[in-house]
Design an enzyme around this catalytic site. Structure first.
Site, PDB file in Angstrom:
ATOM      1  N   CYS A  82     -21.546  25.862 -14.490  1.00 54.30           N
ATOM      2  CA  CYS A  82     -22.135  27.214 -15.028  1.00 54.30           C
ATOM      3  C   CYS A  82     -23.577  26.843 -14.762  1.00 54.30           C
ATOM      4  O   CYS A  82     -24.437  27.395 -12.921  1.00 54.30           O
ATOM      5  CB  CYS A  82     -22.111  27.379 -16.333  1.00 54.30           C
ATOM      6  SG  CYS A  82     -22.249  29.072 -16.928  1.00 54.30           S
ATOM      7  N   HIS A 175     -16.954  26.065 -18.844  1.00 55.32           N
ATOM      8  CA  HIS A 175     -17.122  24.769 -18.797  1.00 55.32           C
ATOM      9  C   HIS A 175     -15.846  24.458 -19.665  1.00 55.32           C
ATOM     10  O   HIS A 175     -15.068  24.060 -20.688  1.00 55.32           O
ATOM     11  CB  HIS A 175     -17.869  25.704 -19.988  1.00 55.32           C
ATOM     12  CG  HIS A 175     -19.426  25.943 -20.285  1.00 55.32           C
ATOM     13  ND1 HIS A 175     -20.573  25.242 -20.128  1.00 55.32           N
ATOM     14  CD2 HIS A 175     -19.365  27.092 -20.434  1.00 55.32           C
ATOM     15  CE1 HIS A 175     -21.749  26.062 -19.943  1.00 55.32           C
ATOM     16  NE2 HIS A 175     -20.975  27.432 -19.925  1.00 55.32           N
ATOM     17  N   GLU A 177     -15.550  21.320 -20.605  1.00 57.49           N
ATOM     18  CA  GLU A 177     -16.827  20.326 -21.956  1.00 57.49           C
ATOM     19  C   GLU A 177     -16.329  21.249 -23.032  1.00 57.49           C
ATOM     20  O   GLU A 177     -16.183  19.955 -23.860  1.00 57.49           O
ATOM     21  CB  GLU A 177     -18.156  19.328 -21.472  1.00 57.49           C
ATOM     22  CG  GLU A 177     -19.053  21.046 -21.935  1.00 57.49           C
ATOM     23  CD  GLU A 177     -19.072  21.857 -21.098  1.00 57.49           C
ATOM     24  OE1 GLU A 177     -18.467  22.388 -19.772  1.00 57.49           O
ATOM     25  OE2 GLU A 177     -19.888  22.843 -21.051  1.00 57.49           O
TER      26      GLU A 177
HETATM   27  N1  GLN Z   1     -26.862  32.558 -17.529  1.00 50.97           N
HETATM   28  C1  GLN Z   1     -26.785  31.027 -17.030  1.00 50.97           C
HETATM   29  C2  GLN Z   1     -27.753  31.094 -15.971  1.00 50.97           C
HETATM   30  O1  GLN Z   1     -28.531  32.031 -15.412  1.00 50.97           O
HETATM   31  C3  GLN Z   1     -25.891  30.113 -17.000  1.00 50.97           C
HETATM   32  C4  GLN Z   1     -25.010  30.227 -18.087  1.00 50.97           C
HETATM   33  C5  GLN Z   1     -23.977  28.526 -17.887  1.00 50.97           C
HETATM   34  O2  GLN Z   1     -24.714  27.503 -18.130  1.00 50.97           O
HETATM   35  N2  GLN Z   1     -23.613  28.794 -19.165  1.00 50.97           N
HETATM   36  O3  GLN Z   1     -28.583  30.160 -16.025  1.00 50.97           O
END
Ligand code: GLN
Length: 195
Positions: A82, A175, A177
């Site tokens: 992410c 995610h 995790e």
């Molecule tokens: N929206 C976040 C970003 O742009 C990422 C979200 C996340 O890591 N769950 O950094």
């Protein structure tokens, strides 16, 4: 080959404890990494989810951005989830935020909009082993909108790849995790062992 590789979780911001726990369950020795000395002591690194602008800013502030780039160039396996994936992306649509830029992908941040903050989907992931689908949890997730020729797709949805690999780099928009399924962390642990 080391039997239990030492894998760090970059602990500047984000969901660090969840990754430490998941890596431990996946057969790695998991340690939080906050410093240059900590980075030097690991065989592989996970960059967790969180806020990519914050993590990128802190990487620069703590003098970790350049040393981390060097380790990556020297072949250290890296797994970004992410926000971590955003930091790895060569291109972030409409943003010049500080990042590693080590993976040949383009991402769009917060691609699923404000209405859909988080959601879960079951996706097939045969390359990870096992026949059951992988539960992918998305939280203000980015979307991978383009990939280079050396990037391999390990899992995807109709709107694009969600887990990709380029050599020693692994990146996902979701995610693992947050679930009990350890296949993604175990896959990364094997990447570190094979390095
Ligand atoms: N929206 C976040 C970003 O742009 C990422 C979200 C996340 O890591 N769950 O950094």
């Amino acid at each position: 080959m080391v039997t239990q590789p030492r894998i760090g979780v970059l602990a500047l911001q984000g969901d660090v404890p969840e990754h430490l726990h998941a890596l431990g369950e996946a057969g790695a020795q998991a340690v939080a990494v906050k410093t240059l000395a900590g980075l030097a002591a690991v065989d592989g690194l996970v960059i967790p989810g969180g806020e990519s602008t914050t993590i990128g800013m802190l990487l620069e502030r703590y003098g970790l951005m350049a040393p981390l780039r060097e380790r990556i160039a020297a072949g250290m396996p890296l797994y970004g989830t992410c926000a971590g994936l955003i930091l790895m992306a060569r291109e972030v649509e409409g943003s010049e935020q500080p990042r590693l830029g080590c993976m040949d992908i383009t991402v769009r941040r917060n691609a699923y909009g404000r209405q859909v903050d988080s959601f879960e989907v079951d996706v097939p992931a045969p390359e990870l082993g096992g026949t059951n689908p992988l539960r992918a949890v998305f939280i203000r997730a980015p979307q991978i909108t383009a990939i280079g020729p050396e990037v391999r797709i390990l899992a995807e949805m109709p709107n694009g790849p969600i887990l990709v690999r380029q050599g020693s780099l692994l990146g996902g928009t979701f995610h693992p995790e947050m679930t009990e399924d350890r296949r993604v962390h175990a896959y990364f642990r094997r990447m570190v062992q094979e390095q």
